[in-house]
Scaffold this motif. Structure first.
Motif, short mmCIF file in Angstrom:
data_model
loop_
_atom_site.label_atom_id
_atom_site.label_comp_id
_atom_site.label_asym_id
_atom_site.label_seq_id
_atom_site.Cartn_x
_atom_site.Cartn_y
_atom_site.Cartn_z
N PRO A 171 -15.84 3.85 -6.77
CA PRO A 171 -15.59 5.13 -6.11
C PRO A 171 -14.27 5.13 -5.33
O PRO A 171 -13.64 6.16 -5.18
N SER A 172 -13.85 3.98 -4.84
CA SER A 172 -12.55 3.82 -4.19
C SER A 172 -11.80 2.76 -4.96
O SER A 172 -11.97 1.57 -4.70
N PRO A 173 -10.96 3.13 -5.91
CA PRO A 173 -10.26 2.13 -6.72
C PRO A 173 -9.41 1.21 -5.85
O PRO A 173 -8.80 1.67 -4.87
N PHE A 174 -9.39 -0.07 -6.19
CA PHE A 174 -8.64 -1.03 -5.40
C PHE A 174 -8.31 -2.24 -6.26
O PHE A 174 -8.93 -2.46 -7.29
N PHE A 175 -7.33 -3.03 -5.81
CA PHE A 175 -6.92 -4.24 -6.50
C PHE A 175 -7.36 -5.45 -5.68
O PHE A 175 -7.28 -5.42 -4.45
N PHE A 176 -7.81 -6.50 -6.38
CA PHE A 176 -8.30 -7.71 -5.71
C PHE A 176 -7.82 -8.95 -6.45
O PHE A 176 -7.53 -8.90 -7.65
N ALA A 177 -7.80 -10.06 -5.71
CA ALA A 177 -7.61 -11.39 -6.30
C ALA A 177 -8.88 -12.17 -6.03
O ALA A 177 -9.19 -12.45 -4.86
N VAL A 210 1.30 -4.14 -0.09
CA VAL A 210 1.50 -5.56 -0.40
C VAL A 210 1.86 -5.72 -1.87
O VAL A 210 2.80 -6.43 -2.23
N ARG A 211 1.10 -5.06 -2.74
CA ARG A 211 1.36 -5.18 -4.18
C ARG A 211 2.75 -4.68 -4.55
O ARG A 211 3.44 -5.30 -5.35
N ARG A 212 3.17 -3.57 -3.95
CA ARG A 212 4.51 -3.04 -4.26
C ARG A 212 5.60 -4.02 -3.83
O ARG A 212 6.53 -4.27 -4.60
N LYS A 213 5.49 -4.54 -2.61
CA LYS A 213 6.50 -5.49 -2.12
C LYS A 213 6.53 -6.76 -2.95
O LYS A 213 7.58 -7.33 -3.20
N ALA A 214 5.35 -7.23 -3.37
CA ALA A 214 5.25 -8.47 -4.14
C ALA A 214 5.49 -8.23 -5.63
O ALA A 214 5.68 -9.18 -6.38
N GLY A 215 5.46 -6.96 -6.05
CA GLY A 215 5.68 -6.63 -7.46
C GLY A 215 4.57 -7.11 -8.37
O GLY A 215 4.84 -7.61 -9.46
N VAL A 216 3.30 -6.91 -7.94
CA VAL A 216 2.17 -7.36 -8.77
C VAL A 216 1.23 -6.20 -9.08
O VAL A 216 1.15 -5.23 -8.34
N THR A 217 0.52 -6.34 -10.19
CA THR A 217 -0.47 -5.34 -10.60
C THR A 217 -1.60 -6.03 -11.36
O THR A 217 -1.57 -7.25 -11.55
N ALA A 218 -2.56 -5.26 -11.81
CA ALA A 218 -3.72 -5.80 -12.53
C ALA A 218 -3.27 -6.62 -13.73
O ALA A 218 -2.34 -6.25 -14.44
N GLY A 219 -3.91 -7.78 -13.91
CA GLY A 219 -3.60 -8.67 -15.02
C GLY A 219 -2.58 -9.74 -14.69
O GLY A 219 -2.47 -10.73 -15.41
#
Length: 106
Positions: free
Chosen positions: A23-29, A83-92
């Motif tokens: 319901p709230s999309p998010f990225f995780f490690a 954080v993802r934008r600054k680090a340049g990371v995405t899913a996968g």
């Protein structure tokens, strides 16, 4: 200003970034099993409720604070969009993570 308390745990690991489409999309490690076991060992001393664990983390040279979420006998490290934008990371993407867990301030 006082120095921070020494860490209870400090470790590094690699993980593949996942995109949770709930319901709230998010990225995780997801934490690897060995690190999740170590976190579980100190969890009662540091959780502030619902099993979440406050941490200091670093991904791609970007330092941030957040809280680990318990999930399926493991833990997920949330990756905020900033954080993802600054680090340049995405899913996968496979990322290197540094993490510190400190005792709670009383």
């Amino acid at each position: 200003m006082t120095a921070p308390d020494p860490p209870l745990l400090e470790f590094a690991f690699e993980a593949e970034v996942i995109h949770w489409r709930g319901p709230s999309p998010f990225f995780f490690a997801p934490l690897p099993a060995r690190e999740a076991d170590e976190v579980r060992r100190v969890s009662r001393a540091v959780t502030y409720g619902w099993g979440v664990i406050p941490v200091e983390a670093q991904v791609g040279g970007v330092a941030f604070t957040t809280s680990l979420f318990p999930k399926d006998d493991g833990y997920l490290l949330p990756l905020k969009d900033a954080v993802r934008r600054k680090a340049g990371v995405t899913a996968g993407d496979t990322i290197a993570v540094g993490m510190i867990i400190r005792p709670p301030r009383r």
